[in-house]
Design a protein around this motif. Structure first.
Motif, PDB file in Angstrom:
ATOM      1  N   PHE A  45      53.375  83.733  46.514  1.00  0.00           N
ATOM      2  CA  PHE A  45      53.012  84.392  45.229  1.00  0.00           C
ATOM      3  C   PHE A  45      53.696  83.746  44.184  1.00  0.00           C
ATOM      4  CE2 PHE A  45      54.203  87.908  48.325  1.00  0.00           C
ATOM      5  CZ  PHE A  45      52.590  88.290  48.556  1.00  0.00           C
ATOM      6  N   LYS A  46      52.981  83.851  42.935  1.00  0.00           N
ATOM      7  CA  LYS A  46      53.240  83.571  41.664  1.00  0.00           C
ATOM      8  C   LYS A  46      53.130  84.909  40.786  1.00  0.00           C
ATOM      9  CE  LYS A  46      54.162  78.947  41.486  1.00  0.00           C
ATOM     10  NZ  LYS A  46      55.369  78.686  41.988  1.00  0.00           N
ATOM     11  N   VAL A  47      54.149  85.773  40.141  1.00  0.00           N
ATOM     12  CA  VAL A  47      53.934  86.714  39.606  1.00  0.00           C
ATOM     13  C   VAL A  47      53.943  86.685  37.969  1.00  0.00           C
ATOM     14  CG1 VAL A  47      54.569  88.397  41.372  1.00  0.00           C
ATOM     15  CG2 VAL A  47      56.239  87.573  39.819  1.00  0.00           C
ATOM     16  N   LYS A  69      46.580  75.850  46.519  1.00  0.00           N
ATOM     17  CA  LYS A  69      45.591  76.127  45.439  1.00  0.00           C
ATOM     18  C   LYS A  69      45.547  77.637  45.086  1.00  0.00           C
ATOM     19  CE  LYS A  69      42.577  72.184  47.269  1.00  0.00           C
ATOM     20  NZ  LYS A  69      41.457  72.064  47.942  1.00  0.00           N
ATOM     21  N   PRO A  70      45.253  77.935  43.882  1.00  0.00           N
ATOM     22  CA  PRO A  70      44.952  79.334  43.607  1.00  0.00           C
ATOM     23  C   PRO A  70      44.061  80.072  44.531  1.00  0.00           C
ATOM     24  CG  PRO A  70      45.252  78.130  41.487  1.00  0.00           C
ATOM     25  CD  PRO A  70      44.849  76.844  42.711  1.00  0.00           C
ATOM     26  N   PHE A  71      44.193  81.152  45.029  1.00  0.00           N
ATOM     27  CA  PHE A  71      43.327  81.682  46.068  1.00  0.00           C
ATOM     28  C   PHE A  71      42.632  83.287  45.691  1.00  0.00           C
ATOM     29  CE2 PHE A  71      42.735  83.646  50.377  1.00  0.00           C
ATOM     30  CZ  PHE A  71      41.633  83.072  50.740  1.00  0.00           C
ATOM     31  N   ILE A  72      43.837  83.958  45.340  1.00  0.00           N
ATOM     32  CA  ILE A  72      43.430  85.518  44.883  1.00  0.00           C
ATOM     33  C   ILE A  72      44.356  86.009  43.606  1.00  0.00           C
ATOM     34  CG2 ILE A  72      43.235  87.801  45.470  1.00  0.00           C
ATOM     35  CD1 ILE A  72      43.716  86.734  48.535  1.00  0.00           C
ATOM     36  N   THR A  98      39.139  80.938  34.947  1.00  0.00           N
ATOM     37  CA  THR A  98      39.857  79.849  34.133  1.00  0.00           C
ATOM     38  C   THR A  98      39.646  78.397  34.680  1.00  0.00           C
ATOM     39  OG1 THR A  98      42.156  80.049  34.514  1.00  0.00           O
ATOM     40  CG2 THR A  98      41.095  81.496  32.633  1.00  0.00           C
ATOM     41  N   ASP A  99      39.661  77.394  33.960  1.00  0.00           N
ATOM     42  CA  ASP A  99      39.576  76.191  34.438  1.00  0.00           C
ATOM     43  C   ASP A  99      41.037  75.687  34.965  1.00  0.00           C
ATOM     44  OD1 ASP A  99      37.293  75.593  33.176  1.00  0.00           O
ATOM     45  OD2 ASP A  99      38.054  74.786  31.412  1.00  0.00           O
ATOM     46  N   THR A 100      42.080  76.441  34.766  1.00  0.00           N
ATOM     47  CA  THR A 100      43.430  75.943  35.494  1.00  0.00           C
ATOM     48  C   THR A 100      43.472  76.963  36.965  1.00  0.00           C
ATOM     49  OG1 THR A 100      44.568  77.375  33.964  1.00  0.00           O
ATOM     50  CG2 THR A 100      44.530  75.309  33.204  1.00  0.00           C
ATOM     51  N   ILE A 101      42.494  77.992  36.794  1.00  0.00           N
ATOM     52  CA  ILE A 101      42.986  78.701  37.974  1.00  0.00           C
ATOM     53  C   ILE A 101      41.933  78.681  39.263  1.00  0.00           C
ATOM     54  CG2 ILE A 101      43.060  81.189  38.953  1.00  0.00           C
ATOM     55  CD1 ILE A 101      45.541  80.273  37.294  1.00  0.00           C
ATOM     56  N   ARG A 102      40.469  78.870  38.790  1.00  0.00           N
ATOM     57  CA  ARG A 102      39.323  78.759  39.672  1.00  0.00           C
ATOM     58  C   ARG A 102      39.878  79.441  41.161  1.00  0.00           C
ATOM     59  NH1 ARG A 102      35.128  78.674  36.722  1.00  0.00           N
ATOM     60  NH2 ARG A 102      35.150  76.948  35.121  1.00  0.00           N
ATOM     61  N   ALA A 103      40.359  80.629  41.178  1.00  0.00           N
ATOM     62  CA  ALA A 103      40.660  81.234  42.516  1.00  0.00           C
ATOM     63  C   ALA A 103      39.263  81.566  43.100  1.00  0.00           C
ATOM     64  CB  ALA A 103      41.457  82.545  42.108  1.00  0.00           C
ATOM     65  N   GLU A 104      39.523  81.875  44.594  1.00  0.00           N
ATOM     66  CA  GLU A 104      38.301  82.220  45.335  1.00  0.00           C
ATOM     67  C   GLU A 104      37.857  83.673  45.198  1.00  0.00           C
ATOM     68  OE1 GLU A 104      37.605  80.639  49.272  1.00  0.00           O
ATOM     69  OE2 GLU A 104      38.912  78.810  48.691  1.00  0.00           O
ATOM     70  N   PHE A 105      39.087  84.569  44.936  1.00  0.00           N
ATOM     71  CA  PHE A 105      38.880  85.957  44.907  1.00  0.00           C
ATOM     72  C   PHE A 105      39.764  86.417  43.750  1.00  0.00           C
ATOM     73  CE2 PHE A 105      38.528  84.613  49.141  1.00  0.00           C
ATOM     74  CZ  PHE A 105      37.219  85.276  49.848  1.00  0.00           C
ATOM     75  N   TYR A 106      39.094  87.519  43.390  1.00  0.00           N
ATOM     76  CA  TYR A 106      39.669  88.601  42.451  1.00  0.00           C
ATOM     77  C   TYR A 106      40.068  89.992  42.974  1.00  0.00           C
ATOM     78  CZ  TYR A 106      35.246  89.679  40.768  1.00  0.00           C
ATOM     79  OH  TYR A 106      33.885  90.227  40.646  1.00  0.00           O
ATOM     80  N   VAL A 107      41.006  90.672  42.567  1.00  0.00           N
ATOM     81  CA  VAL A 107      41.284  92.004  43.174  1.00  0.00           C
ATOM     82  C   VAL A 107      41.786  92.740  41.916  1.00  0.00           C
ATOM     83  CG1 VAL A 107      42.497  93.393  44.707  1.00  0.00           C
ATOM     84  CG2 VAL A 107      41.410  91.112  45.572  1.00  0.00           C
ATOM     85  N   PHE A 108      41.362  94.014  41.990  1.00  0.00           N
ATOM     86  CA  PHE A 108      41.908  94.881  41.132  1.00  0.00           C
ATOM     87  C   PHE A 108      42.304  96.304  41.729  1.00  0.00           C
ATOM     88  CE2 PHE A 108      41.467  99.120  38.858  1.00  0.00           C
ATOM     89  CZ  PHE A 108      42.042  98.981  37.854  1.00  0.00           C
ATOM     90  N   THR A 109      43.839  96.622  41.552  1.00  0.00           N
ATOM     91  CA  THR A 109      44.177  97.828  42.393  1.00  0.00           C
ATOM     92  C   THR A 109      44.892  98.658  41.337  1.00  0.00           C
ATOM     93  OG1 THR A 109      45.474  98.676  44.261  1.00  0.00           O
ATOM     94  CG2 THR A 109      46.230  96.887  42.944  1.00  0.00           C
ATOM     95  N   ASP A 110      44.974  99.927  41.524  1.00  0.00           N
ATOM     96  CA  ASP A 110      45.913 100.960  40.816  1.00  0.00           C
ATOM     97  C   ASP A 110      46.409 101.906  41.907  1.00  0.00           C
ATOM     98  OD1 ASP A 110      43.860 103.031  41.242  1.00  0.00           O
ATOM     99  OD2 ASP A 110      43.135 103.021  39.212  1.00  0.00           O
ATOM    100  N   GLU A 111      47.314 102.882  41.204  1.00  0.00           N
ATOM    101  CA  GLU A 111      47.941 103.837  42.053  1.00  0.00           C
ATOM    102  C   GLU A 111      46.843 104.774  42.605  1.00  0.00           C
ATOM    103  OE1 GLU A 111      50.762 106.344  40.097  1.00  0.00           O
ATOM    104  OE2 GLU A 111      50.164 104.936  38.246  1.00  0.00           O
ATOM    105  N   LYS A 112      46.082 105.038  41.938  1.00  0.00           N
ATOM    106  CA  LYS A 112      45.058 106.121  42.342  1.00  0.00           C
ATOM    107  C   LYS A 112      44.245 105.568  43.558  1.00  0.00           C
ATOM    108  CE  LYS A 112      41.404 109.211  41.058  1.00  0.00           C
ATOM    109  NZ  LYS A 112      40.440 109.568  40.049  1.00  0.00           N
ATOM    110  N   SER A 113      43.671 104.438  43.439  1.00  0.00           N
ATOM    111  CA  SER A 113      42.657 103.928  44.422  1.00  0.00           C
ATOM    112  C   SER A 113      43.506 103.111  45.607  1.00  0.00           C
ATOM    113  CB  SER A 113      41.604 102.755  43.866  1.00  0.00           C
ATOM    114  OG  SER A 113      42.386 101.641  43.697  1.00  0.00           O
TER     115      SER A 113
END
Length: 115
Positions: A45-47, A69-72, A98-113
């Protein structure tokens, strides 16, 4: 797809010396689930990873690395309505792309979902 209801963690369990607040509850829940259910290690993890996209600077809430490598890219928000969720998802996509990240996946989460 895995779905786990949102729950609050005691502050004594918080990782990375994070601050308190409504959005932080989601950060900590997400980190805990990534470790407990998905088997990621803290070293992956990087936060609050700083990222430049276009002329703007932002911070990736949680970035997971795989094979060094950046993954998610994970964007965490407190409970929001559907229209706001679309904006937050665009934010996650812009960070992931972004050019520096290029992760394979992205995720959005919130406390409701909790997804």
């Amino acid at each position: 797809m895995y779905h786990k209801n949102f729950y609050r963690l005691p502050e004594s369990c918080y990782l990375f010396g994070r601050k308190t607040g409504p959005e932080e509850l989601v950060h900590q829940w997400t980190l805990f689930e990534l470790i407990r259910y998905y088997g990621y290690s803290i070293e992956q993890f990087k936060v609050e990873k700083s990222v430049q996209y276009g002329t703007r600077r932002g911070f990736i809430d949680i970035l997971i690395y795989h094979d060094d490598k950046p993954f998610i890219v994970i964007e965490c928000k407190r409970q929001t309505g559907y229209n706001k969720n679309k904006d937050h998802m665009k934010q996650a996509i812009s960070y992931e792309n972004t050019d520096t990240i290029r992760a394979e996946f992205y995720v959005f989460t919130d406390e409701k979902s909790g997804k």
